[in-house]
Enzyme design. Structure first.
Site, PDB file in Angstrom:
ATOM      1  N   THR A  93     -23.697 -37.572 135.791  1.00 38.97           N
ATOM      2  CA  THR A  93     -22.592 -37.272 134.966  1.00 38.97           C
ATOM      3  C   THR A  93     -21.915 -38.571 134.555  1.00 38.97           C
ATOM      4  O   THR A  93     -21.295 -38.672 133.362  1.00 38.97           O
ATOM      5  CB  THR A  93     -21.557 -36.582 136.050  1.00 38.97           C
ATOM      6  OG1 THR A  93     -22.364 -35.415 136.653  1.00 38.97           O
ATOM      7  CG2 THR A  93     -20.301 -35.995 135.307  1.00 38.97           C
ATOM      8  N   GLU A  94     -22.089 -39.563 135.330  1.00 38.17           N
ATOM      9  CA  GLU A  94     -21.272 -40.857 134.933  1.00 38.17           C
ATOM     10  C   GLU A  94     -21.921 -41.445 133.763  1.00 38.17           C
ATOM     11  O   GLU A  94     -21.183 -41.709 132.747  1.00 38.17           O
ATOM     12  CB  GLU A  94     -21.316 -41.784 136.142  1.00 38.17           C
ATOM     13  CG  GLU A  94     -20.202 -41.401 137.263  1.00 38.17           C
ATOM     14  CD  GLU A  94     -18.824 -41.617 136.861  1.00 38.17           C
ATOM     15  OE1 GLU A  94     -18.353 -42.211 135.779  1.00 38.17           O
ATOM     16  OE2 GLU A  94     -17.977 -41.502 137.839  1.00 38.17           O
ATOM     17  N   SER A  95     -23.211 -41.538 133.931  1.00 39.26           N
ATOM     18  CA  SER A  95     -24.042 -42.363 132.853  1.00 39.26           C
ATOM     19  C   SER A  95     -25.211 -41.898 132.257  1.00 39.26           C
ATOM     20  O   SER A  95     -25.906 -42.497 131.471  1.00 39.26           O
ATOM     21  CB  SER A  95     -24.172 -43.851 133.518  1.00 39.26           C
ATOM     22  OG  SER A  95     -25.049 -43.646 134.663  1.00 39.26           O
TER      23      SER A  95
END
Length: 269
Positions: A117-119
């Site tokens: 989700t983040e990166s």
């Protein structure tokens, strides 16, 4: 025993749709809602199995060809499994996720879902507000968890190293999970918006569309990656969020009256 079983079932979040796309560099972008025209229904909630998968060509672009006939892990939707099967960035760091999982008592699949989700497992990802690397840490947060600049490298540069980034990020996540025991969605909200924001909201997910969408996306990916039996056995928490905008937050912890964290101004993505 019946009450225990009912409680366990209620603790497991319902599976829901996940939207996403894979860019030309092979980096995946996930969301619980369709953020713009690039996002397509990555997989539909309600359980794994079935549906057409995608493959990544030599240039890393996603296509609708060469379906994986079944998920590699029980309950994992084929498209999601396919992303991890073909992602060289994920394969390059999965041993670091395993190490961090064991060192800090965090489910491997939770780290997997959070980084996706983040990166999208892009080690050089940088958010508009300066969050860097796999777990999208901003320098003050990274410094709090042991990352130091030296004569040859700034903190931002060091955060592009996967071992350094995952080490600091997993320590921070572990701290937040302990700060909000039994309420994983609050720990994730704090990872995105800062624990001060969660505490000021009365120990609820802050009313930021970005944070609500972020928590929902991570929880949905985690729920799909983690075998259902293991989710029930670990007593996973309820979900109490709805969609919104991008979740690339990871804020510096804020101090509140009852909190142990140093006072640092947080900047939301």
């Amino acid at each position: 025993m019946l009450l225990i079983l009912v409680a366990a079932l209620q603790a497991v979040p319902a599976r829901a749709d996940v939207w996403g796309y894979v860019n030309a560099q092979g980096t995946a972008h996930f969301s619980a809602t369709r953020l713009d025209e690039r996002y397509e229904l990555f997989f539909r909630g309600g359980g794994g199995g079935g549906g057409e998968s995608f493959n990544a060509g030599d240039n890393g672009e996603a296509s609708g060809r060469s379906a994986y006939p079944a998920a590699g892990a029980a309950g994992v939707p084929p498209k999601l499994q396919a992303f991890f099967d073909v992602s060289p960035n994920y394969k390059a760091v999965r041993h670091l996720l395993r190490e961090a999982s064991l060192a800090h008592g965090i489910d491997y699949e939770l780290l997997q879902a959070l980084i996706a989700t983040e990166s999208g497992f892009d080690t050089h990802a940088v958010s508009p507000k300066g969050a860097v690397g796999l777990m999208q840490l901003i320098p003050p947060t990274a410094e709090r968890y042991g990352v130091r600049a030296d004569k040859t490298s700034a903190i931002q540069k060091k955060l592009t190293d996967p071992r350094t980034n995952i080490g600091a990020g997993s320590r921070y996540l572990s701290y937040l999970i302990k700060l909000f025991p039994g309420q994983l969605e609050l720990a994730l909200a704090a990872y995105n918006a800062g624990e001060g924001a969660v505490q000021r909201a009365g120990n609820k997910i802050p009313n930021y569309p970005e944070t609500k969408n972020y928590v929902k996306t991570v929880m949905q990916l985690y729920n799909h990656l983690k075998p259902p039996g293991a989710m029930a056995a670990s007593g996973r928490v309820r979900m109490e969020m709805m969609g919104g905008t991008r979740g690339r937050g990871n804020m510096v912890p804020l101090q509140v009256a009852s909190g142990p964290s140093p006072e640092v101004k947080a900047v939301r993505d």
